[in-house]
Design a protein around this motif. Structure first.
Motif, short mmCIF file in Angstrom:
data_model
loop_
_atom_site.label_atom_id
_atom_site.label_comp_id
_atom_site.label_asym_id
_atom_site.label_seq_id
_atom_site.Cartn_x
_atom_site.Cartn_y
_atom_site.Cartn_z
N ALA A 83 -44.12 28.14 56.61
CA ALA A 83 -44.33 26.75 56.33
C ALA A 83 -45.16 26.59 55.12
O ALA A 83 -46.06 27.59 54.78
N GLY A 84 -44.80 25.37 54.31
CA GLY A 84 -45.86 25.33 53.15
C GLY A 84 -47.22 25.09 53.60
O GLY A 84 -48.10 25.62 53.03
N SER A 85 -47.31 23.95 54.33
CA SER A 85 -48.54 23.36 54.76
C SER A 85 -48.32 22.73 56.10
O SER A 85 -47.23 22.27 56.61
N VAL A 86 -49.24 23.13 57.09
CA VAL A 86 -48.90 22.60 58.46
C VAL A 86 -50.11 21.31 58.93
O VAL A 86 -51.41 21.66 58.52
N PHE A 87 -49.58 20.41 59.45
CA PHE A 87 -50.48 19.43 59.69
C PHE A 87 -50.50 19.02 61.28
O PHE A 87 -49.65 18.90 61.88
#
Length: 805
Positions: free
Chosen positions: A716-720
């Motif tokens: 994943a690029g960025s996880v929220f």
């Protein structure tokens, strides 16, 4: 030859379309606007629709294979401009509705069958038949609307010459024409078009009037054989600059054009381009070079802008959001128009009705061009309805229709409230069965992304000119593409003038808060790793201590930073997003060893994948999906529902629709959601497998135990994490970077972080004893690879130690 065709030729295509055909593509034929189809029972609506791009659509048909007159009538009713029937059947088509639209076919060079409605002669072979007498007969009899079709293997150049001498429309097979300049086996389309135009210029360029979809002239440019070939091949506005060669409209300004149709004027000395314009055509703050729009065209643009950005509470916003109000206003204005008495009153009330009717159209995503197209389609119909007034409207005016009285109708069912939209209008995500691997794979497939030959052809000369010409070239392209003609230097150097950082206090506060969060986030990374311009940009550059700001964009800015100029410092890394031309330029310089520069990562459309469980809030889920959908119609939006009930899924669908219709960019959202999907799964393991295979740019975890699930994320690029972490905080203020891998590149790349700006240098320092310890192993491996100098670099030292021991 009396004809309204865009060109004095037609392109013949199979009745099944051009999906798998060689030669010209469906898109290339559609730009020409003039297909010739041999109709048969297999004629597909999809093939016909694929060939229509603009309202200048001129389909012609050979209907000799159709079985009945009714089938021919259906073709005419659907908009066929002309059909050709066997000469023996021509007498069956008498009547006003067939005038100029039905003509006979013969298979020999015989003009006796010619009619006032035209004639099609097939099987013309200029290499076998003696055509001089036929040409003389055509010139003497001045046959109108003569169409000639060659035999399959005819010499096209010779055939075109014969058709021109006969003043006939040439019908040419699509599989023998191409836009590929490297394909010597086919006739080049641009050469075909140029054979018909007349230019009195020494350079051979032809004046080109550029119009929008409604037919309003936007401006004038020049076209060459090369530019028209590229324009048709890429379906873009490509012109020939008299000074700088090929000119692609919107290359860096973003005011791009989709080429819908082209054609010649009646004298064959001026081209017309019909385009779908993004932004404005003129470099001045007006819609076109002849001034701003007026009348209905102006109204359409105003309504489209209001739909996107009307102030909350304004009357226009009410009309777009309150269907009952709009419906009532349309009926009110229609009645007032009917009651108007004087010419001034009729004009006034008609204008009011047009305003509210066009508001209804724009609200539904219908353009003025769509309305014009519908009017044209009605005018081509041959089957006419009686046109009596209907129901209550006839009764109100005391009209009695002649039709027999129908049987009593059942009690009417209450119609749904106008505010409820039809199901087809709902903005809803498609459900996909995760157990159907084929369907799931197809649904998760990203759109094709590639730097085409055309884009590389455009950026290559820009990069080369900047590399060799420095500041002068950068300024030249910036003046040309960005209209910043007052710039005398391509950089703004620190310390930056305070007047260029004149910002509202609240904007400064917002930047400062975000800056501090970003600083803290990346400072933490550092600790771990060791164990044109707007005032906002100037202020941020000041905060980070930038040396200078490059006052340019596009490929020329990438080239300037990669190679350096008199004013622009050469850099070692180029990071950050951009359009397809910027991406292509970054890829180019990163592969050029003379540039010595690296980039962050390849790029694709923005994307988000949301994983939600039964306790997730539907409104939050929908808002996160829509925050990416509003980026562009090619955005990728995916929801994976973990053990969600049908009630929960419906609640999410309702929130997506209700929130979407209230957004200023609802049309963009509608386009993105149209190819977005919901995947119901049984458990978190299945959800994470799909997510990791897809490798999304943004991954949002709307889960009760979101923190525990993070360890399952591998791509994943960025996880929220959790319901209080929307993706938008990552864009602006959370501290994480906004430049993230898309298009599945999260499997190979990280998002931009501190390591993106840091390089690591390794070093070795052996003692004599250390070399003894590893020397034997090194020599053995070097011998295996047959690298004798490598082996000797160790053996010489070991021998030296032995001699001096």
């Amino acid at each position: 030859m009396e004809t309204t065709l865009p060109f004095p030729f037609l392109i013949s295509v199979p009745s099944s379309g051009l999906a798998n055909a060689e030669g010209l593509t469906a898109g290339e034929v559609s730009v020409l606007g003039s297909p010739f189809i041999e109709a048969d029972a297999g004629l597909k609506d999809e093939a016909w629709k694929a060939l229509r791009r603009s309202n200048d659509f001129h389909p012609h048909f050979d209907v000799s294979k159709l079985g009945s007159k009714d089938e021919v009538l259906d073709l005419l009713d659907r908009g066929a401009r002309k059909v050709f029937v066997p000469a023996g059947q021509f007498a069956d088509y008498e009547g006003e509705e067939f005038v100029s639209r039905v003509a006979p076919i013969v298979a020999t060079l015989d003009l006796s069958a010619a009619t006032a409605q035209g004639l099609l002669i097939t099987n013309v072979d200029p290499q076998v038949q003696d055509l001089e007498k036929f040409v003389a007969d055509c010139e003497a009899k001045k046959v109108q609307d003569l169409f000639l079709k060659p035999v399959e293997e005819a010499d096209l150049e010779q055939f075109i010459g014969i058709a021109q001498r006969c003043k006939a429309v040439a019908i040419l097979p699509s599989n023998r024409i191409t836009t590929d300049k490297n394909d010597s086996s086919r006739f080049l389309l641009s050469k075909l078009i140029a054979a018909y135009w007349k230019s009195d210029r020494p350079d051979g360029l032809i004046a080109t009037v550029v119009c929008d979809e409604a037919g309003v002239a936007l401006g004038m440019a020049y076209t060459s054989e090369e530019s028209i070939n590229e324009g048709i091949r890429t379906q873009a506005g490509v012109y020939q600059s008299r000074k700088r060669g090929l000119w692609v409209k919107g290359l860096t300004s973003g005011d791009t054009q989709e080429l819908l149709g082209i054609g010649l004027d009646c004298d064959n000395d001026t081209l017309k381009f019909t385009v779908r314009q993004t932004g404005r055509f003129c470099h001045l703050p007006q819609a076109g070079c002849f001034g701003n729009l007026s009348g209905v065209s102006k109204l359409e643009k105003v309504l489209q802008q209001r739909k996107e950005s009307a102030p909350v509470g304004s009357y226009t916003a009410r009309l777009f959001s309150d269907e009952k109000l709009l419906r009532a206003k349309i009926m009110e204005e229609a009645e007032e128009l009917c009651d108007a008495k004087t010419s001034q009153e009729v004009a006034f009330e008609a204008a009011d009705l047009i305003y509210f009717a066009l508001t209804r159209a724009v609200s539904a995503g219908v353009s003025l061009s769509d309305i014009n197209r519908s009017l044209d389609e009605k005018s081509w119909k041959v089957k006419r309805r009686k046109g009596d007034a209907k129901g209550k409207w006839a009764k109100k005016e005391g009209i009695k229709n002649d039709a027999p009285t129908p049987a009593p109708a059942p009690a009417p069912v209450a119609a749904p409230a106008p505010v409820e939209e039809a199901k087809s209008d709902r903005i809803v995500m498609k459900r996909v069965d995760p157990n159907d691997s084929s369907e799931l794979s197809q649904a998760l497939k990203r759109p094709s992304q590639k730097s085409t030959e055309t884009i590389m052809k455009i950026i290559n000369p820009i990069i080369e000119e900047v590399r060799t010409g420095g500041d002068k070239a950068v300024l030249s392209y910036t003046h040309k593409f960005e209209k910043a003609t007052s710039l005398t230097s391509p950089v703004l150097r620190a310390p930056f003038p305070k007047e260029l950082m004149d910002l509202p206090a609240e904007t400064i506060e917002a930047i400062d808060i975000s800056f501090e969060n970003i600083r803290k986030f990346h400072s933490a990374q550092k600790k771990r790793s060791l164990s044109g311009i707007t005032p906002e940009i100037v202020y941020v550059a000041h905060k980070v201590g930038a040396e200078s700001i490059v006052l340019a964009g596009g490929a020329q800015a990438v080239a300037a930073m990669a190679y350096g100029t008199e004013s622009v410092s050469k850099v070692d890394k180029i990071l950050g997003p951009g359009n397809q031309f910027v991406t292509a330029a970054k890829m180019f310089v990163s592969n050029d060893t003379n540039a010595g520069v690296s980039i962050d990562m390849p790029a694709g459309p923005s994307e988000v994948l949301v994983i939600a469980d039964q306790n997730a809030e539907p409104a939050f889920i929908a808002s996160d999906l829509l925050s990416q959908a509003e980026h562009g119609v090619d955005s990728q939006v995916i929801l994976i529902g973990v053990d969600l009930t049908e009630e929960k899924l419906r609640a999410i669908d309702d929130e997506v629709h209700n929130q979407a219709v209230a957004l200023p960019r609802v049309d963009i959202v509608r386009g993105a959601i149209a190819h977005s999907i919901t995947i119901p799964v049984k458990d978190i393991e299945e959800a994470m497998k799909i997510s990791n295979d897809y490798a999304p740019e943004h991954l949002i975890l709307h889960l009760d135990n979101a923190e525990a699930v993070v360890e399952k994320v591998t791509n994943a690029g960025s996880v929220f994490i959790g319901q209080w972490t929307p993706e938008s905080v990552g864009d602006y203020s959370a501290g994480v970077n906004h430049s993230l891998p898309t298009y599945g590149y999260a499997k190979q790349y990280s998002g931009v972080n501190l390591a993106s700006f840091v390089k690591h240098i390794t070093s070795s320092n052996l003692t004599a004893e250390g070399l003894k310890n590893v020397g034997t192993a090194v020599m053995r491996l070097a011998a295996v690879e047959e690298l004798e100098a490598h082996r000797r670099a160790v053996s010489i030292r070991l021998e030296h130690m032995a001699r001096n021991a």
